[in-house]
Write a protein that holds these residues in place. Structure first.
Motif, short mmCIF file in Angstrom:
data_model
loop_
_atom_site.label_atom_id
_atom_site.label_comp_id
_atom_site.label_asym_id
_atom_site.label_seq_id
_atom_site.Cartn_x
_atom_site.Cartn_y
_atom_site.Cartn_z
N TRP A 53 3.07 1.79 2.21
CA TRP A 53 2.86 3.22 2.46
C TRP A 53 4.16 3.96 2.13
O TRP A 53 5.26 3.50 2.44
N TYR A 148 1.79 4.81 -6.04
CA TYR A 148 1.62 6.25 -5.86
C TYR A 148 1.90 6.99 -7.16
O TYR A 148 2.71 6.55 -7.98
N LEU A 169 1.93 13.77 -3.28
CA LEU A 169 1.65 12.33 -3.32
C LEU A 169 0.17 12.06 -3.57
O LEU A 169 -0.70 12.67 -2.95
N LYS A 170 -0.12 11.15 -4.48
CA LYS A 170 -1.47 10.64 -4.70
C LYS A 170 -1.45 9.14 -4.47
O LYS A 170 -0.80 8.39 -5.21
N ASP A 171 -2.15 8.70 -3.44
CA ASP A 171 -2.15 7.29 -3.04
C ASP A 171 -3.03 6.48 -3.99
O ASP A 171 -4.22 6.75 -4.16
N ARG A 173 -2.96 2.97 -3.80
CA ARG A 173 -3.00 1.61 -3.25
C ARG A 173 -4.44 1.13 -3.04
O ARG A 173 -5.31 1.89 -2.63
N GLU A 186 -10.29 0.97 0.11
CA GLU A 186 -9.37 2.10 0.10
C GLU A 186 -9.08 2.41 -1.35
O GLU A 186 -8.84 1.51 -2.15
N GLY A 187 -9.09 3.70 -1.71
CA GLY A 187 -8.86 4.05 -3.10
C GLY A 187 -10.13 3.88 -3.91
O GLY A 187 -11.24 3.95 -3.40
#
Length: 404
Positions: A53, A148, A169-171, A173, A186-187
């Motif tokens: 993270w 990211y 920020l664009k995650d 992960r 996730e994602g």
């Protein structure tokens, strides 16, 4: 060097490196490769994915949290386990004077055997994007795991406020788990690698059927819970628990009660007939006829119950006549007659030549050999045994209970 890897260094791999990277997480991508991704989990169990993270820690710097991951190389290169046992801070270059850009944060593995870099190690790195009117993130380098995207606006620097960490920020992960484990999504949602693979979409357990992720209840024939009642049915015969607590079955076009019924109709309005043949209309009753429709269940059988309070009155000046009032049910399917009325199937109230009070009568009969899913209509019929006798019927009812 915080990011630790196994089976990359030609010499010098420590026992600590090996222990940190005993991951055992290989979510298949195909028969030879696995997904690149991060092992799920958090310190307090509240979050699905805490590893790697990233958060802003200064105007132009961010901190990448500890975690463990897999970085898949080309088919012949295998998979590289990596571990970040302590958080690491990275610093972004100042923004372009005219245009913004999008940088990419990655966990990158250097393997001299394949990239001739002269390095055998793993690093957290920033891949700087190209400034432009509509900037895009750079491509993910080989043997790298994207973490990211970071938008660096024009003119961003430590002296003028830097990067807006709340919006930039664009995650990217994504998690991985051990072979056969249930993957927490996730994602981006990626295709499955084999029929029978499971994933947790956050609101429902899903199973890969070879072409799509299918909600687990529909995949295995289980009952869809009412908490997931908005899911689209996958096949005729699927069941769900409706919001009202009723078990429903998908007919192919609509959700219908799994066990329809009971069906019921009644009339509390009294009426009479002097007809000695069966009729559907009673004099002085406002609504005629009394009918009920039902859908035949898969068992093709129902229990039919019907009845009435029957009273008999002789015409003025008429004495010494024994009398009977009959109520019976005709069964039809559309224009087809299924069962005709007859005295043997009727309920009846009788009295001798001496007057008596009325009383209630009812019967239950089994109807079988029906066509499952077909609609049937029941119509109440009445008659008197004598034209000089008014056969009164009150509190008439028809009820159908499907049999399992």
């Amino acid at each position: 060097m915080n990011l630790r890897s196994s089976w990359v260094a030609e010499t010098g791999q420590t026992r600590e490196d090996t222990r940190l990277n005993q991951i055992g997480a290989t979510t298949p991508l195909n028969p030879v490769q696995v997904r690149s991704g991060i092992l799920p989990g958090s310190y307090d169990g509240q979050y699905r994915l805490s590893g790697f993270w990233m958060f802003g820690s200064a105007a132009m710097s961010a901190t990448v949290s500890e975690g463990r991951a897999l970085v898949q190389g080309e088919i012949s290169q295998g998979v590289y386990p990596v571990a970040l046992p302590a958080a690491e801070t990275i610093t972004f270059a100042a923004g372009d004077a005219q245009y913004g850009r999008v940088d990419l944060v990655v966990a990158k593995v250097y393997d001299n055997l394949y990239d001739s870099s002269g390095r055998n190690e793993a690093k957290i790195e920033i891949v700087q994007g190209v400034p432009g009117p509509t900037p895009k993130a750079p491509a993910v380098p080989p043997r790298s795991l994207a973490l990211y995207e970071v938008t660096v606006v024009a003119g961003a620097s430590a002296g003028n406020g830097g990067i807006n960490w709340n919006t930039s920020l664009k995650d990217l992960r994504t998690p991985v788990v051990a072979l056969g484990g249930i993957l927490p999504v996730e994602g981006p949602v990626l295709p499955g690698a084999y029929p029978g693979q499971f994933q947790d979409s956050g609101g429902a357990l899903q199973r890969w059927d070879g072409g799509a992720w299918v909600p687990y209840p529909s995949a295995l024939g289980g009952i869809i819970p009412n908490s997931a009642g908005t899911l689209t049915a996958s096949y005729t015969g699927q069941y769900r628990d409706s919001a009202g607590g009723q078990l429903q079955r998908w007919t192919g076009s609509a959700w219908a009660p799994a066990v329809p019924g009971p069906y019921f109709n009644d009339s509390l309005d009294a009426g009479y007939t002097t007809s000695t043949t069966y009729v559907t209309t009673l004099v002085e009753r406002a609504t005629n006829p009394l009918t009920l429709t039902f859908t035949a269940p898969p068992s093709k059988a129902v229990l039919l119950t019907f009845g009435s309070r029957v009273e008999l009155s002789l015409a003025t000046g008429t004495t010494g006549i024994a009398s009977t009032g009959y109520m019976c049910i005709r069964v039809t399917q559309g224009a087809t007659l299924v069962r005709e009325v007859e005295d043997e199937l009727a309920v009846k109230g009788s009295k001798s030549a001496d007057p008596t009070d009325g009383y209630s009568v009812a019967t239950t009969q089994r109807l079988s050999g029906l066509t499952a899913g077909a609609t049937y209509t029941l119509t109440a019929h009445y008659r008197s045994s004598n034209t000089n006798v008014k056969a009164w019927f009150d509190n008439c009812f028809i009820r159908v209970d499907p049999q399992a």
